[in-house]
Design an enzyme around this catalytic site. Structure first.
Site, mmCIF file in Angstrom:
data_model
loop_
_atom_site.group_PDB
_atom_site.id
_atom_site.type_symbol
_atom_site.label_atom_id
_atom_site.label_comp_id
_atom_site.label_asym_id
_atom_site.label_seq_id
_atom_site.Cartn_x
_atom_site.Cartn_y
_atom_site.Cartn_z
ATOM 1 N N PHE A 154 0.998 -1.236 0.036
ATOM 2 C CA PHE A 154 -0.102 -0.094 0.023
ATOM 3 C C PHE A 154 0.893 1.165 0.007
ATOM 4 O O PHE A 154 0.383 2.320 -0.569
ATOM 5 C CB PHE A 154 -1.117 -0.022 1.113
ATOM 6 C CG PHE A 154 -0.061 0.327 2.501
ATOM 7 C CD1 PHE A 154 -0.021 1.798 2.882
ATOM 8 C CD2 PHE A 154 0.071 -0.545 3.477
ATOM 9 C CE1 PHE A 154 0.471 2.013 3.901
ATOM 10 C CE2 PHE A 154 0.758 -0.228 4.457
ATOM 11 C CZ PHE A 154 0.957 1.239 5.013
ATOM 12 N N LYS A 178 -0.937 -6.351 -9.357
ATOM 13 C CA LYS A 178 -1.925 -6.379 -8.684
ATOM 14 C C LYS A 178 -1.699 -5.546 -7.315
ATOM 15 O O LYS A 178 -0.779 -5.973 -6.596
ATOM 16 C CB LYS A 178 -2.096 -7.798 -7.934
ATOM 17 C CG LYS A 178 -3.459 -8.036 -7.122
ATOM 18 C CD LYS A 178 -3.559 -8.779 -5.994
ATOM 19 C CE LYS A 178 -3.005 -8.139 -4.424
ATOM 20 N NZ LYS A 178 -3.541 -7.053 -4.022
ATOM 21 N N SER A 231 5.083 -7.139 3.231
ATOM 22 C CA SER A 231 5.648 -7.570 4.449
ATOM 23 C C SER A 231 6.127 -8.918 4.665
ATOM 24 O O SER A 231 5.943 -9.772 3.617
ATOM 25 C CB SER A 231 4.394 -7.538 5.529
ATOM 26 O OG SER A 231 3.511 -8.645 5.250
ATOM 27 N N CYS A 286 9.726 1.379 3.452
ATOM 28 C CA CYS A 286 10.412 0.276 3.940
ATOM 29 C C CYS A 286 11.961 1.025 4.151
ATOM 30 O O CYS A 286 12.706 -0.027 4.774
ATOM 31 C CB CYS A 286 10.337 -0.731 2.844
ATOM 32 S SG CYS A 286 11.056 0.004 1.505
ATOM 33 N N GLU A 386 8.778 -4.592 12.900
ATOM 34 C CA GLU A 386 8.736 -3.522 11.946
ATOM 35 C C GLU A 386 7.321 -3.034 12.507
ATOM 36 O O GLU A 386 6.399 -3.319 12.522
ATOM 37 C CB GLU A 386 8.459 -3.883 10.707
ATOM 38 C CG GLU A 386 8.225 -2.787 9.735
ATOM 39 C CD GLU A 386 8.251 -3.311 8.367
ATOM 40 O OE1 GLU A 386 7.480 -4.275 8.107
ATOM 41 O OE2 GLU A 386 8.724 -2.714 7.553
HETATM 42 P P1 NAD Z 1 1.218 -6.879 2.892
HETATM 43 O O1 NAD Z 1 1.992 -7.632 3.018
HETATM 44 O O2 NAD Z 1 0.007 -6.788 3.834
HETATM 45 O O3 NAD Z 1 0.542 -6.638 1.539
HETATM 46 C C1 NAD Z 1 1.474 -6.810 0.326
HETATM 47 C C2 NAD Z 1 0.675 -7.160 -0.942
HETATM 48 O O4 NAD Z 1 0.608 -8.465 -0.643
HETATM 49 C C3 NAD Z 1 -0.854 -6.572 -1.113
HETATM 50 O O5 NAD Z 1 -0.827 -6.567 -2.573
HETATM 51 C C4 NAD Z 1 -1.614 -7.655 -0.492
HETATM 52 O O6 NAD Z 1 -2.814 -7.426 -1.050
HETATM 53 C C5 NAD Z 1 -0.833 -8.962 -1.055
HETATM 54 N N1 NAD Z 1 -1.260 -9.987 0.076
HETATM 55 C C6 NAD Z 1 -1.733 -9.909 1.339
HETATM 56 N N2 NAD Z 1 -1.820 -11.052 1.799
HETATM 57 C C7 NAD Z 1 -1.404 -12.077 0.880
HETATM 58 C C8 NAD Z 1 -1.187 -13.441 0.761
HETATM 59 N N3 NAD Z 1 -1.566 -14.029 1.950
HETATM 60 N N4 NAD Z 1 -0.615 -13.858 -0.265
HETATM 61 C C9 NAD Z 1 -0.305 -13.150 -1.193
HETATM 62 N N5 NAD Z 1 -0.408 -11.696 -1.333
HETATM 63 C C10 NAD Z 1 -1.025 -11.202 -0.419
HETATM 64 O O7 NAD Z 1 2.291 -5.634 2.785
HETATM 65 P P2 NAD Z 1 1.354 -3.788 3.033
HETATM 66 O O8 NAD Z 1 0.891 -3.805 4.399
HETATM 67 O O9 NAD Z 1 0.512 -3.465 1.887
HETATM 68 O O10 NAD Z 1 2.914 -3.074 2.997
HETATM 69 C C11 NAD Z 1 3.650 -2.722 4.062
HETATM 70 C C12 NAD Z 1 4.869 -3.768 4.091
HETATM 71 O O11 NAD Z 1 5.693 -3.663 3.028
HETATM 72 C C13 NAD Z 1 5.698 -3.521 5.165
HETATM 73 O O12 NAD Z 1 6.229 -4.479 5.849
HETATM 74 C C14 NAD Z 1 6.849 -2.847 4.207
HETATM 75 O O13 NAD Z 1 8.179 -2.838 4.937
HETATM 76 C C15 NAD Z 1 6.834 -3.485 3.165
HETATM 77 N N6 NAD Z 1 7.473 -2.887 2.013
HETATM 78 C C16 NAD Z 1 8.742 -3.410 1.704
HETATM 79 C C17 NAD Z 1 9.663 -2.703 0.524
HETATM 80 C C18 NAD Z 1 10.770 -3.232 0.040
HETATM 81 O O14 NAD Z 1 11.252 -2.731 -0.994
HETATM 82 N N7 NAD Z 1 11.364 -4.180 0.711
HETATM 83 C C19 NAD Z 1 8.872 -1.483 -0.183
HETATM 84 C C20 NAD Z 1 7.619 -1.241 0.313
HETATM 85 C C21 NAD Z 1 6.892 -1.838 1.143
#
Ligand code: NAD
Length: 500
Positions: A154, A178, A231, A286, A386
């Site tokens: 997000f 997605k 995440s 992140c 985190e």
């Molecule tokens: P999230 O893991 O909740 O969701 C990320 C994506 O995965 C979304 O599109 C979501 O719909 C999808 N998703 C959710 N559950 C899933 C499942 N069981 N199987 C497959 N896909 C699924 O993360 P968020 O809350 O949207 O974003 C924040 C997180 O992203 C933080 O942990 C942050 O550190 C991380 N992040 C990492 C980077 C990086 O480059 N390492 C960059 C940006 C954000």
């Protein structure tokens, strides 16, 4: 907005908005006001199949499209993104909450990935060796994989998708994106711009949805590769599920980034850097710094400077011209951040600035003010997890060696920074830090688009970092051709071929 039917953020399939047949919908709430602004379509089985089928049908012709034609699409796309910069920033702010300048800045970092993809003709050039044997030449080329997919978080509704699809498409793949169901509008808007730039139907499809859509992409045999950012628990699962089905997967996860302040550093610069990197985007980055590691006798001076500056940070709706920090993305996320703050207090950390007391935090928006903990210890939850909110933890250590050991012991290893005026100490730290991205007097060392981004340990699952040359590698596979054009018959030879 009609009260019974809020506007719908749709899928994008075959270069058209598509509401899908599934009745599933997700609410889109303005984080600054707590009011419902729209709904997002959540894909079911039929929409997932349609998006993947469209990308699969488009792939053969797109892979055969000359590389310069693909590059020119990227030039036009970059131009359109720049022309619509303000509009896109507003879409990001409305759904995410971050302030407009920050939204525009993250878009700019995304556009730089499109710029990189404009050079795809040069990036895809292979290697050639003449006369590897008598009359024998060898060359290698990198070919596209087919249908690639991106699952994005997000917090960067444009930048992270732009890390993925422009390069994948320039390499000759088609793509299904997605986005997060919390911030879906910018992806839909960008898909419209790519079509306007001339992308044929099916080259980029956007599948709105949640876990159901993500799993469909991971399970479908027509999807060759998946880029995931989100995440760590989900990244690990996506990596396991995707690779178990023979897909190429890169899965970037969470982070707990440290900023080490040496006693010889310019402490004003270090304090400014700590604040900017901890509270920018309300800590929902992140590469946000969530731990300050104060070495030796600089700690009290740094704490005093932070307290003074925190009082001056302007928190408000992202659309307010003077706001520096906006709300968190959702009420549920805010509740988790508040729970983390409460755990820090319960576990004995010293709460120096309490963001819960911010007047806005009592309103309907998802606000939490900048929060500062001192004397945090490695066993505490606020150090281990985190938080992804405006919470900065300070840990005091006696030496650079102790700071390095602390940083290297954390399960996350995305980014780290050191502030010092001692070149030797900086060099030593950069060599010893077991972390994917290191900053020296740079608090948020996000590599430029012509380098690559990726953490170590539980911040990245897979072998390749994202974007840059690593991205070209991820979205292509190697083919090596060995050729002879004999003028005389060589005869049968059952020996293993060696150079003759
Ligand atoms: P999230 O893991 O909740 O969701 C990320 C994506 O995965 C979304 O599109 C979501 O719909 C999808 N998703 C959710 N559950 C899933 C499942 N069981 N199987 C497959 N896909 C699924 O993360 P968020 O809350 O949207 O974003 C924040 C997180 O992203 C933080 O942990 C942050 O550190 C991380 N992040 C990492 C980077 C990086 O480059 N390492 C960059 C940006 C954000």
């Amino acid at each position: 907005m009609n009260s019974t039917h809020p506007p719908l953020v749709t899928h994008w399939i075959d270069n058209a908005r598509n509401p899908g047949a599934s009745p599933r919908r997700g609410p889109l709430v303005d984080p600054a006001t707590g009011t419902l602004t729209a709904e997002v379509a959540l894909a079911g089985d039929a929409e997932c199949k349609a998006a993947i089928a469209s990308a699969a049908a488009a792939w053969p012709a797109w892979a055969a499209t000359p590389v310069l034609t693909r590059a020119r699409l990227m030039f036009r796309f970059k131009d359109l993104l720049e022309r619509h910069r303000d509009e896109i920033a507003r879409l990001i702010t409305r759904e995410h909450g971050k302030v407009l300048a920050d939204a525009a800045g993250s878009l700019q970092r995304g556009i730089e990935n499109v710029e990189f993809a404009c050079g795809i003709a040069d990036l895809l050039k292979g290697e050639f060796s003449a006369e590897v044997g008598t009359g024998v030449d060898t060359w290698s080329v990198r070919e596209p994989l087919g249908v690639c997919a991106g699952i994005t978080p997000f917090n960067f509704p444009t930048m992270v998708p732009l890390w993925m699809f422009p390069l994948a498409i320039a390499c000759g793949n088609t793509f299904v994106l997605k986005p997060s169901d919390k911030t879906p509008s910018a992806a839909l808007f960008m898909a419209g711009l790519l079509a306007e730039a001339g992308a044929p139907p099916g080259v980029l499809n956007v599948l709105q949805g949640d876990q159901i859509a993500a799993e469909a992409l991971l399970h479908d045999q027509r999807v060759a590769a998946v880029s995931f950012v989100g995440s760590t628990p989900v990244a690990e699962r996506v990596y396991r599920e995707g690779t178990a089905r023979g897909k190429r997967v890169q899965a970037l996860g969470g982070a707990k980034n440290h900023l080490v302040v040496m006693p010889d550093a310019d402490l004003d610069q270090a304090a400014d850097a700590l604040l900017s990197a901890a509270y920018g985007s309300a800590g929902e980055r992140c590469m946000a710094v969530s731990v300050g590691v104060l070495v030796g006798d600089c700690a009290d001076a740094i704490v005093a400077k932070l307290v003074e500056r925190i009082a001056a940070i302007k928190v408000g709706a992202g659309t307010e011209p003077d706001a520096e920090m906006g709300p968190l993305v959702t009420a549920a996320h805010r509740a988790r951040v508040l729970d983390c703050i409460a755990s820090g207090v319960a576990e004995g950390a010293s709460l120096v600035c309490d963001g819960r007391t911010l007047p806005l935090a009592a309103g309907p928006g998802c606000f939490v003010g900048p929060t500062l903990f001192d004397r945090v210890e490695a066993g505490m939850r606020i150090y281990r997890e985190e938080i992804f909110g405006p919470v900065l933890s300070l840990v005091r250590v006696p030496s650079l060696a102790a700071a390095t050991a602390l940083v290297n012991a954390h399960e996350y290893a995305n980014g780290v920074a050191i502030f010092t005026r001692d070149g030797g100490a900086a060099r030593e730290f950069a060599r010893r830090a077991a972390i994917g991205m290191v900053g020296i007097n740079v608090p948020i060392p996000v590599p430029m688009a012509f380098h690559s981004f990726g953490g170590w340990r539980r911040s990245l699952f897979g072998d390749t970092a994202i974007y840059g040359r690593e991205g070209v590698h991820f979205y292509t596979r190697l083919k090596t051709v060995t050729a002879r054009w004999p003028s005389t018959r060589a005869g049968v030879d059952l020996q293993f071929p060696t150079m003759k």
